[in-house]
Structures are given as C-alpha cells and as structure tokens.
Design a protein around this motif. Structure first.
Motif, PDB file in Angstrom:
ATOM      1  N   PRO A 203      47.513  85.211 -72.920  1.00 33.62           N
ATOM      2  CA  PRO A 203      48.835  84.869 -73.473  1.00 33.62           C
ATOM      3  C   PRO A 203      49.289  83.462 -73.056  1.00 33.62           C
ATOM      4  CG  PRO A 203      48.836  87.095 -72.575  1.00 33.62           C
ATOM      5  CD  PRO A 203      47.510  86.503 -72.212  1.00 33.62           C
ATOM      6  N   GLN A 204      48.833  82.990 -71.888  1.00 29.55           N
ATOM      7  CA  GLN A 204      49.253  81.658 -71.407  1.00 29.55           C
ATOM      8  C   GLN A 204      48.508  80.526 -72.113  1.00 29.55           C
ATOM      9  OE1 GLN A 204      48.364  84.186 -69.103  1.00 29.55           O
ATOM     10  NE2 GLN A 204      50.544  84.675 -69.034  1.00 29.55           N
ATOM     11  N   THR A 205      47.359  80.811 -72.705  1.00 23.88           N
ATOM     12  CA  THR A 205      46.544  79.711 -73.257  1.00 23.88           C
ATOM     13  C   THR A 205      46.521  79.667 -74.790  1.00 23.88           C
ATOM     14  OG1 THR A 205      44.494  81.013 -73.224  1.00 23.88           O
ATOM     15  CG2 THR A 205      45.021  79.770 -71.228  1.00 23.88           C
ATOM     16  N   VAL A 206      47.031  80.695 -75.446  1.00 21.65           N
ATOM     17  CA  VAL A 206      47.043  80.696 -76.919  1.00 21.65           C
ATOM     18  C   VAL A 206      47.872  79.513 -77.418  1.00 21.65           C
ATOM     19  CG1 VAL A 206      47.902  81.926 -78.948  1.00 21.65           C
ATOM     20  CG2 VAL A 206      46.710  83.175 -77.160  1.00 21.65           C
ATOM     21  N   GLY A 207      47.310  78.761 -78.352  1.00 18.53           N
ATOM     22  CA  GLY A 207      48.059  77.657 -78.973  1.00 18.53           C
ATOM     23  C   GLY A 207      48.260  76.458 -78.055  1.00 18.53           C
ATOM     24  N   ILE A 208      47.495  76.403 -76.962  1.00 13.77           N
ATOM     25  CA  ILE A 208      47.737  75.334 -75.978  1.00 13.77           C
ATOM     26  C   ILE A 208      47.384  73.955 -76.532  1.00 13.77           C
ATOM     27  CG2 ILE A 208      45.473  75.626 -74.845  1.00 13.77           C
ATOM     28  CD1 ILE A 208      46.952  75.094 -72.168  1.00 13.77           C
ATOM     29  N   ILE A 209      46.390  73.898 -77.436  1.00 15.65           N
ATOM     30  CA  ILE A 209      46.022  72.593 -78.010  1.00 15.65           C
ATOM     31  C   ILE A 209      46.851  72.410 -79.286  1.00 15.65           C
ATOM     32  CG2 ILE A 209      44.120  71.097 -78.749  1.00 15.65           C
ATOM     33  CD1 ILE A 209      42.215  72.945 -77.207  1.00 15.65           C
ATOM     34  N   ASN A 210      48.048  71.884 -79.072  1.00 14.11           N
ATOM     35  CA  ASN A 210      49.002  71.755 -80.177  1.00 14.11           C
ATOM     36  C   ASN A 210      49.460  70.300 -80.273  1.00 14.11           C
ATOM     37  OD1 ASN A 210      50.759  71.369 -78.046  1.00 14.11           O
ATOM     38  ND2 ASN A 210      51.391  73.508 -77.997  1.00 14.11           N
ATOM     39  N   ALA A 211      50.416  70.039 -81.154  1.00 13.88           N
ATOM     40  CA  ALA A 211      50.843  68.651 -81.399  1.00 13.88           C
ATOM     41  C   ALA A 211      51.310  67.982 -80.116  1.00 13.88           C
ATOM     42  CB  ALA A 211      51.950  68.644 -82.446  1.00 13.88           C
ATOM     43  N   SER A 212      52.064  68.714 -79.308  1.00 14.10           N
ATOM     44  CA  SER A 212      52.610  68.081 -78.107  1.00 14.10           C
ATOM     45  C   SER A 212      51.500  67.729 -77.119  1.00 14.10           C
ATOM     46  CB  SER A 212      53.685  69.001 -77.527  1.00 14.10           C
ATOM     47  OG  SER A 212      53.516  69.216 -76.192  1.00 14.10           O
ATOM     48  N   LEU A 213      50.511  68.608 -76.979  1.00 18.47           N
ATOM     49  CA  LEU A 213      49.390  68.303 -76.078  1.00 18.47           C
ATOM     50  C   LEU A 213      48.569  67.129 -76.622  1.00 18.47           C
ATOM     51  CD1 LEU A 213      46.976  70.627 -74.218  1.00 18.47           C
ATOM     52  CD2 LEU A 213      46.042  68.955 -75.812  1.00 18.47           C
ATOM     53  N   LEU A 214      48.280  67.161 -77.907  1.00 15.92           N
ATOM     54  CA  LEU A 214      47.431  66.106 -78.490  1.00 15.92           C
ATOM     55  C   LEU A 214      48.096  64.733 -78.357  1.00 15.92           C
ATOM     56  CD1 LEU A 214      46.232  68.060 -81.669  1.00 15.92           C
ATOM     57  CD2 LEU A 214      44.870  67.525 -79.632  1.00 15.92           C
ATOM     58  N   ALA A 215      49.424  64.718 -78.459  1.00 14.51           N
ATOM     59  CA  ALA A 215      50.152  63.443 -78.376  1.00 14.51           C
ATOM     60  C   ALA A 215      49.996  62.812 -76.999  1.00 14.51           C
ATOM     61  CB  ALA A 215      51.632  63.680 -78.682  1.00 14.51           C
ATOM     62  N   ARG A 216      49.704  63.629 -75.991  1.00 19.36           N
ATOM     63  CA  ARG A 216      49.621  63.101 -74.621  1.00 19.36           C
ATOM     64  C   ARG A 216      48.214  62.611 -74.251  1.00 19.36           C
ATOM     65  NH1 ARG A 216      52.324  67.683 -71.178  1.00 19.36           N
ATOM     66  NH2 ARG A 216      52.202  68.943 -73.064  1.00 19.36           N
ATOM     67  N   LEU A 217      47.252  62.811 -75.131  1.00 22.80           N
ATOM     68  CA  LEU A 217      45.895  62.310 -74.855  1.00 22.80           C
ATOM     69  C   LEU A 217      45.848  60.793 -75.047  1.00 22.80           C
ATOM     70  CD1 LEU A 217      43.818  64.986 -76.824  1.00 22.80           C
ATOM     71  CD2 LEU A 217      44.059  64.808 -74.330  1.00 22.80           C
TER      72      LEU A 217
END
Ligand SMILES: NC(=O)C1=CN([C@@H]2O[C@H](COP(=O)(O)OP(=O)(O)OC[C@H]3O[C@@H](n4cnc5c(N)ncnc54)[C@H](OP(=O)(O)O)[C@@H]3O)[C@@H](O)[C@H]2O)C=CC1
Ligand SMILES: O=CC(=O)O
Length: 313
Positions: A203-217
């Motif tokens: 439940p903690q990792t579902v959807g973790i690679i999302n717009a907000s995460l990608l923007a921080r790469l």
C-alpha cells in the motif's frame, strides 16, 4: 513429510520430479480441487483459496516467485486463506539477481552510450557522432535495495556509475549511497538520472512513480521499471516523456498485463517494453532453495525469506 504443489502455468510434472530428487523422503503431490488430505508444506503461485484455507498443520507456504503481492491481496479478500501462524516464504534471488543485473546493466549502458539516439539517427540515415555522456552525470537511483536491488547496485557500481539506493531501512552497501524513509526520498531523487524500480507492491509503494516524483529527477532522466506495474502512473510517465523531462523508459511490468494492444506505451518511440520477463523463476535454483529451507525448518532452524505480513513483503 507431505508437500502439495500448485502452479497455474509451470510444468507440474517436472517440478514434482525435481523436488523429489531434492527431498527424496518427502511425499510430493500436485494439489487438485477437492484434495484436503494433510500436508506439511505448500508450494504455490496464485493458489485457489481452498488449497490453503483450514490447513493449520502447515509448517510453511512457499511462493514460487519473489513478489508475494498476488497472494497477499487474495489474503486481504479471504483472511482465512493462510491459517494464523503459518509462515509464508518467498524466493530470495534463486537466479533472479543475475537476471536483473543483466537487464539493468544492458539498458543503462544502452542509454549511457546513447544507442537510443543513434538508433533514432539511423532512421534518418544520419551519420553524426554525438557528445559522450559522463559517468558523473549518470547517477543511478535504485528504489528498493533488498535482495534484487542490492544485486543490481553491485553490478552498476562495478561499471563505475555513481549508485544510490532508497529503502525503508538504511543500507551499508559498498560504493552505494543509502537513503531511507519518506523523509529522504526527495534527497534520493535529486540528481538521480536513471531511476530503477525494485520495490515490492505494498500500500505504501503503489503509484509511487508519479508526476511529482518524476519532476524531482534530474533533467533528461530515464526510468526502468522492473518491479510491478502498479508502482508507475503510466499517464504521468507519458506526460514526462512528452515534456522532455524524461528521455526514455524501459518497462517490464504494467498495471494491466498483458499490456492492452491500444496502450499508447506500445507506440511511444522512447519507451521500450518487455513482457514481464526481467527475472523469471529458475526451476533448479528455486527447488534447491525450497528444499534447503524445508530442511532448516525441520531442524528447528530459522531460515531467511519469510514474508512479513505486517510490512507486506
Ligand atoms: N519483473 C520481474 O520479472 C520481477 C519482479 N520482481 C519484483 O521485485 C520486487 C523486489 O524483489 P526483492 O528485491 O526480492 O524484494 P525485497 O523484499 O528483498 O526488497 C524490497 C526492498 O524494497 C524496500 N521497501 C519496501 N517497502 C518500502 C517503502 N515503503 N519505502 C522504502 N523502501 C521500501 C525494502 O526496504 P528494506 O530493505 O529496508 O526492508 C527493500 O529494500 C518484488 O517484490 C517483485 O515485485 C521480482 C522478481 C521478478
Ligand atoms: O515477478 C515475478 C516475481 O517472481 O515476483
């Protein structure tokens, strides 16, 4: 000792024969509907609920893969499927580590040597040497640093890339910078050029690679998803590719498998796809591991590989 086996697609007869060689004194049988005869161990993948429910005498259930999300999600719906106190084990490496290393190293080198750009130039008959990328601009970030993440980290440090990892608990892996917990996720992402996902589906990792995460790469980053499709918000990935934030992605797993024919991922020129084959269960190594673990349990030892039902992996 009695062992029951169920896998919807494996060659059951060859597994039964192989297991018999590993555990000559055991009585090993394929589980079929209606079989409620006693068993000490169950080896399963996508098991029917009735195979395990009520079997309080089981000393262990073995998942025939590394990820146990399908079993645990079924357990949510049918809490009695795994009798209380029966330990659930999963495959730890058993040859998957090497496969993940092959996959990750080959794709990172593909991007690092700009074979994607040269392939695009080839379509235009364009003979044009490009600037080299520098290793110091090619930081690899591993989401998940468990059995498989660690192996992948080892192989990429050997190629001289800066490698960092993110996990629940801090790691002390040679040559790898460790980040842990949600509070350090931003620092982990900041400067990561190639993001490799090897998290479990929880439940903690579902959807973790999302717009907000990608923007921080880092800009012109790459994503390699080797874990589960549900980790990645596919629409956000496509948007990041189209905006130029991401330069490429290679995906082995998808929110829906097989990937539907009308998925825009198929046609995207900067998305590479494999059909959930990054690391498959190798029968011989898996059987040896299961047999070793059963022998440890029989001797009263505590083997590794038990799934934490509390943490979901
Ligand atoms: N595509 C394919 O062919 C295959 C895919 N897989 C997938 O790979 C996954 C990983 O396998 P494996 O390495 O064996 O698993 P492990 O359980 O050994 O490793 C999981 C890692 O994820 C970390 N983690 C878990 N939850 C969180 C969280 N909430 N926040 C931060 N980190 C977290 C763990 O942290 P910590 O170390 O602190 O516990 C650990 O480092 C499997 O669950 C499966 O889904 C596996 C095999 C084949
Ligand atoms: O995806 C495969 C697994 O073993 O988990």
């Amino acid at each position: 000792m009695d062992i029951i086996f169920y896998h919807p697609t494996f060659d059951t007869q060859s597994w039964l024969a192989g297991l018999q060689q590993q555990l000559p004194d055991a009585r090993i049988r394929e589980w079929r509907e209606g079989d409620d005869r006693p068993a000490d161990y169950a080896l399963v993948w996508h098991p029917p609920v009735e195979m395990l429910a009520g079997r309080h005498q089981l000393k262990g259930v073995f998942a025939l893969g590394a990820g146990v999300d399908s079993i645990l999600s079924k357990l949510q719906a049918y809490p009695d499927m795994l009798p209380a106190g029966v330990p659930l084990f999963r495959l730890e490496d058993t040859g998957m580590g090497l496969q993940m290393q092959e996959y990750a190293v080959s794709q990172v080198l593909h991007w690092f040597r700009r074979f994607d750009d040269y392939q695009a130039q080839k379509q235009q008959a364009n003979w044009q040497p490009l600037d080299d990328y520098r290793r110091e601009d090619f930081t690899i970030g591993l989401l998940g640093a468990g059995v498989l993440g660690r192996k992948v980290a080892e192989s990429l440090t050997a190629w001289g890339f800066p490698v960092r990892c993110w996990s629940r608990r801090k790691k002390d892996y040679p040559g790898v910078t460790s980040f842990a917990g949600v509070e350090q996720l931003s620092d982990f992402l900041n400067g990561t050029r190639v993001l490799i996902n090897l998290l479990p589906n929880t439940p903690q990792t579902v959807g973790i690679i999302n717009a907000s995460l990608l923007a921080r790469l880092a800009d012109e980053a790459y994503v390699l998803n080797l874990a589960r499709g549900v980790h990645l918000v596919e629409a956000d990935l496509l948007a990041a590719l189209d905006s130029g934030k991401l330069k490429g992605a290679m995906l082995d797993v998808f929110s829906k498998e097989p990937l539907p024919v009308d998925s825009p991922l198929w046609k995207h020129p900067r998305v590479a796809i494999t059909p959930h084959v990054a690391a498959v269960t190798r029968a011989d190594e898996a059987m040896a591991y299961i047999a070793k673990t059963i022998r440890q349990i029989e001797k009263g030892e505590t083997p590794t590989g038990e799934v934490s039902l509390q943490h979901g992996y």
